[in-house]
Design an enzyme around this catalytic site. Structure first.
Site, PDB file in Angstrom:
ATOM      1  N   GLU A 143      -9.448   3.889   1.932  1.00 56.42           N
ATOM      2  CA  GLU A 143      -8.894   4.096   0.587  1.00 56.42           C
ATOM      3  C   GLU A 143      -7.831   3.069   0.224  1.00 56.42           C
ATOM      4  O   GLU A 143      -7.618   2.800  -0.953  1.00 56.42           O
ATOM      5  CB  GLU A 143      -8.306   5.514   0.491  1.00 56.42           C
ATOM      6  CG  GLU A 143      -6.882   5.694   1.028  1.00 56.42           C
ATOM      7  CD  GLU A 143      -6.718   5.390   2.505  1.00 56.42           C
ATOM      8  OE1 GLU A 143      -7.713   5.454   3.249  1.00 56.42           O
ATOM      9  OE2 GLU A 143      -5.584   5.072   2.933  1.00 56.42           O
ATOM     10  N   ARG A 153      -7.635  -0.133   0.543  1.00 54.70           N
ATOM     11  CA  ARG A 153      -8.161  -1.316  -0.144  1.00 54.70           C
ATOM     12  C   ARG A 153      -8.541  -0.995  -1.594  1.00 54.70           C
ATOM     13  O   ARG A 153      -8.494  -1.872  -2.453  1.00 54.70           O
ATOM     14  CB  ARG A 153      -9.346  -1.886   0.659  1.00 54.70           C
ATOM     15  CG  ARG A 153     -10.501  -0.955   0.804  1.00 54.70           C
ATOM     16  CD  ARG A 153     -11.465  -1.390   1.918  1.00 54.70           C
ATOM     17  NE  ARG A 153     -10.943  -1.089   3.256  1.00 54.70           N
ATOM     18  CZ  ARG A 153     -11.594  -1.360   4.380  1.00 54.70           C
ATOM     19  NH1 ARG A 153     -12.772  -1.949   4.358  1.00 54.70           N
ATOM     20  NH2 ARG A 153     -11.048  -1.053   5.546  1.00 54.70           N
ATOM     21  N   LYS A 186       0.860  -1.191   0.000  1.00 56.77           N
ATOM     22  CA  LYS A 186       0.000   0.000   0.000  1.00 56.77           C
ATOM     23  C   LYS A 186       0.894   1.237   0.000  1.00 56.77           C
ATOM     24  O   LYS A 186       1.759   1.389   0.860  1.00 56.77           O
ATOM     25  CB  LYS A 186      -0.915   0.004   1.233  1.00 56.77           C
ATOM     26  CG  LYS A 186      -1.725   1.302   1.407  1.00 56.77           C
ATOM     27  CD  LYS A 186      -2.700   1.250   2.581  1.00 56.77           C
ATOM     28  CE  LYS A 186      -3.338   2.607   2.857  1.00 56.77           C
ATOM     29  NZ  LYS A 186      -4.222   2.608   4.037  1.00 56.77           N
ATOM     30  N   ASP A 231     -12.270   7.134   3.652  1.00 56.62           N
ATOM     31  CA  ASP A 231     -11.082   6.849   4.472  1.00 56.62           C
ATOM     32  C   ASP A 231     -10.675   5.378   4.380  1.00 56.62           C
ATOM     33  O   ASP A 231      -9.609   5.003   4.856  1.00 56.62           O
ATOM     34  CB  ASP A 231     -11.343   7.257   5.933  1.00 56.62           C
ATOM     35  CG  ASP A 231     -10.067   7.405   6.732  1.00 56.62           C
ATOM     36  OD1 ASP A 231      -8.979   7.388   6.120  1.00 56.62           O
ATOM     37  OD2 ASP A 231     -10.169   7.551   7.969  1.00 56.62           O
ATOM     38  N   LYS A 245     -10.202  12.653   8.450  1.00 52.19           N
ATOM     39  CA  LYS A 245      -9.803  12.227   9.780  1.00 52.19           C
ATOM     40  C   LYS A 245      -9.894  13.437  10.711  1.00 52.19           C
ATOM     41  O   LYS A 245      -9.314  14.476  10.421  1.00 52.19           O
ATOM     42  CB  LYS A 245      -8.374  11.676   9.753  1.00 52.19           C
ATOM     43  CG  LYS A 245      -8.263  10.331   9.036  1.00 52.19           C
ATOM     44  CD  LYS A 245      -6.842   9.806   9.037  1.00 52.19           C
ATOM     45  CE  LYS A 245      -6.727   8.503   8.274  1.00 52.19           C
ATOM     46  NZ  LYS A 245      -7.411   7.352   8.892  1.00 52.19           N
TER      47      LYS A 245
HETATM   48  N1  BES Z   1      -4.405   4.256   6.889  1.00 52.16           N
HETATM   49  C1  BES Z   1      -5.543   3.943   7.670  1.00 52.16           C
HETATM   50  C2  BES Z   1      -5.290   2.833   8.688  1.00 52.16           C
HETATM   51  C3  BES Z   1      -4.319   3.126   9.774  1.00 52.16           C
HETATM   52  C4  BES Z   1      -4.763   3.461  11.027  1.00 52.16           C
HETATM   53  C5  BES Z   1      -2.962   2.984   9.577  1.00 52.16           C
HETATM   54  C6  BES Z   1      -3.881   3.685  12.053  1.00 52.16           C
HETATM   55  C7  BES Z   1      -2.064   3.220  10.604  1.00 52.16           C
HETATM   56  C8  BES Z   1      -2.527   3.558  11.842  1.00 52.16           C
HETATM   57  C9  BES Z   1      -6.674   3.478   6.764  1.00 52.16           C
HETATM   58  O1  BES Z   1      -6.696   4.016   5.484  1.00 52.16           O
HETATM   59  C10 BES Z   1      -7.941   3.899   7.417  1.00 52.16           C
HETATM   60  O2  BES Z   1      -8.184   5.055   7.491  1.00 52.16           O
HETATM   61  N2  BES Z   1      -8.701   2.922   7.876  1.00 52.16           N
HETATM   62  C11 BES Z   1      -9.928   3.146   8.516  1.00 52.16           C
HETATM   63  C12 BES Z   1     -10.933   2.227   7.866  1.00 52.16           C
HETATM   64  C13 BES Z   1     -12.342   2.541   8.217  1.00 52.16           C
HETATM   65  C14 BES Z   1     -12.770   3.842   7.574  1.00 52.16           C
HETATM   66  C15 BES Z   1     -13.202   1.405   7.708  1.00 52.16           C
HETATM   67  C16 BES Z   1      -9.770   2.820   9.986  1.00 52.16           C
HETATM   68  O3  BES Z   1      -9.008   1.901  10.300  1.00 52.16           O
HETATM   69  O4  BES Z   1     -10.344   3.500  10.803  1.00 52.16           O
HETATM   70 ZN    ZN Z   2      -4.908   4.671   4.766  1.00 48.76          ZN
HETATM   71 MN    MN Z   3      -7.768   5.885   5.399  1.00 50.19          MN
END
Ligand code: BES
Ligand code: ZN
Ligand code: MN
Length: 493
Positions: free
Chosen positions: A345, A347, A260, A343, A272
């Protein structure tokens, strides 16, 4: 700094700091160590008693030896219980010693550590890795670094005569880990899709790999609507990186490593908020960093395996061009995705990278991604989640991680949870309910792999550490590179 094997007897070694490993509850000095202690007029025995040294794993103590003696300082490092000795125990012990020797401003450091599993090559490699990983420092963004760095010039591995190749291997692997650390630690105004593509090109030209960078138009032609949807709000162009290592002769296996590569994750219009850690989201290209780090190491090690290194790199931003929550994207395999959360993104970018790799006709694909906060909730900061329907790839990766010391834990691919991704209007949504969020993320990815054995590693936790941890300095860890190298090499067997 040169790390070298040495067959010099312990009693004849001369230098600044001599480090000796001792097992837990076996700190009475016998044989060679008793003689060494006599040579230094009992200073070791006194030190052990005074400091109540028990040999607990990673504990260190040290003392000054009489002025004028050929060894200036003695460092003792605990190894834990002898029957619990792991390769990683040696790596961590070496790292602990290297930190002490750095503080002591040692120039010449000697190690007397036992063998793990009667395997001098694996042991020498682990010790060398521990030293090099622990001494890494990143002063690129300091105008006046307060840490002047280690002064260690020579490291002798006593009793490891003939293990030059193992030490070279450690150097090659650590060069890949440190590249990954640098890429992750650099902020999003330094590592962008453009610079990441340039880094891939630099690795290719330095180490003789093939490189292909697909631009936005190329990705459009391939129908990569999911990846391009994520990229569309940014002022910076997306870059799809495809590096290939081909061995001389017929490859024993053909593999892909996908990372990724979101160089900054603002969340998009599902932005966020405060307390979400948005300011740390430069780390969201940790999978791509591990992929490029592995490419750098593998290009030097030259295994009999063909490896494709792939990343769909973009920024997840907001602007008038941004994806709207609710937009429907079409991925390059024709599947349609309702983006119920911008968010989620990672995937989306991985979907098109997986379709691309799946078409290459390979024996296996592994992807690494800082994919979900849910994985961190499940497994904590130190352990990556392993998601795969394939038991063979799972055990290959578990074995590779055992040797590297990087922790992974297999998680269930509970097919029933895919119901959470059902969409009323498209083939699927990109986001399911909060419970089991790392599992639905993995089930989403699975929709984009048709034929190839595949595994996904969620590295959102271990990509970064807030405090010094074993051989990791605080900050980016370069997580994944060492396991990937072992996996690639092991798969040729
Ligand atoms: N990049 C984040 C995941 C992440 C969280 C990486 C903390 C490192 C530390 C990912 O893109 C994300 O925002 N995931 C969301 C998914 C949700 C919207 C389904 C999450 O984990 O909250
Ligand atoms: Zn992310
Ligand atoms: Mn994200």
């Amino acid at each position: 700094m040169t790390i070298q094997p040495s067959d010099k007897p312990l009693l004849e070694w001369a230098g600044d700091s001599l480090a000796i490993g001792l097992f837990e509850d076996a700190v009475e000095l016998t044989g060679e160590l008793a003689t060494l202690d006599e040579k230094f007029s009992g200073v070791l025995k006194e030190l052990i008693a005074e400091e109540e040294f028990k040999g607990k794993a990673n504990s260190t103590i040290f003392t000054r030896v009489n002025p004028g003696s050929p060894v200036r300082k003695l460092i003792l490092v605990g190894l834990g219980k002898p029957d619990e000795l792991k390769l990683d125990t040696l790596r961590r012990a070496a790292a602990a010693v290297a930190r002490v020797a750095k503080k002591q401003k040692s120039k010449i450091l000697g190690f007397s550590l036992p063998l793990w599993n009667n395997d001098p090559a694996a042991s020498a490699q682990a010790i060398a890795e521990g030293v090099e990983l622990a001494l890494y420092q990143d002063i690129r963004f300091k105008s006046e670094p307060e840490d002047k760095g280690s002064q260690i010039e020579t490291v002798d591995l006593l009793g490891f005569g003939g293990q030059e190749a193992a030490i070279t291997r450690a150097n090659q692997i650590v060069s890949g880990v440190n590249l990954a650390r640098e890429l992750v630690a650099a902020p999003a105004n330094a590592v962008t899709p453009i610079t990441l593509a340039e880094t891939a090109q630099a690795i290719a030209s330095e180490y003789g790999l093939q490189v292909e960078i697909l631009e936005r138009e190329d990705c459009e032609k391939l129908g990569m609507g999911a990846f391009l949807g994520v990229a569309q709000a940014s002022e910076l162009p997306p870059k799809f990186i495809h590096l290939t290592y081909k061995p001389e002769g017929t490859p024993k296996k053909k593999l892909a490593i996908i990372g990724k590569g979101v160089t900054f994750d603002s969340g998009g219009l599902n932005i966020k908020g405060a307390g979400s850690g948005i300011e740390t989201m430069k780390i969201d290209m940790g999978g791509a960093a591990a992929t490029l780090g592995a490419a750098k190491a593998i290009a030097q090690i030259k295994p009999d395996v063909e490896v494709h290194f792939i990343s769909a790199v973009a920024e997840n931003m907001i602007s008038g061009r941004a994806m709207h929550p609710g937009d429907i994207l079409t991925a390059s395999n024709g599947k349609t995705i309702e983006v119920n959360n911008t968010d989620a993104e990672g995937r989306l970018t991985l979907a098109d990278a997986l379709v691309f790799a799946d078409k290459l006709g390979l024996d296996a694909i592994v992807d690494l991604a800082t994919l979900t906060g849910a994985n961190v909730i499940a497994l904590g900061e130190d352990i990556a989640g392993l998601y795969t329907p394939d038991d063979a790839v799972a055990s290959q990766l578990e074995k590779a991680a055992q040797t590297s010391g990087e922790k992974i834990w297999r998680m269930p691919m509970e097919e029933k949870y895919f119901e959470g991704l059902k969409s009323g209007i498209a083939d699927m949504k990109n986001t399911g309910p909060r419970p089991g969020g790392s599992i639905t993320a993995a089930l989403f990815l699975k929709q984009f792999v048709k034929d190839t054995p595949w595994a996904h590693l969620d590295i959102a936790g271990p990509v970064w550490t807030d405090k010094e941890n074993g051989y990791n300095s605080s900050g980016a860890t370069g997580y994944g590179v060492r396991t990937l190298v072992n996996w690639v090499e092991g798969s040729g067997e």
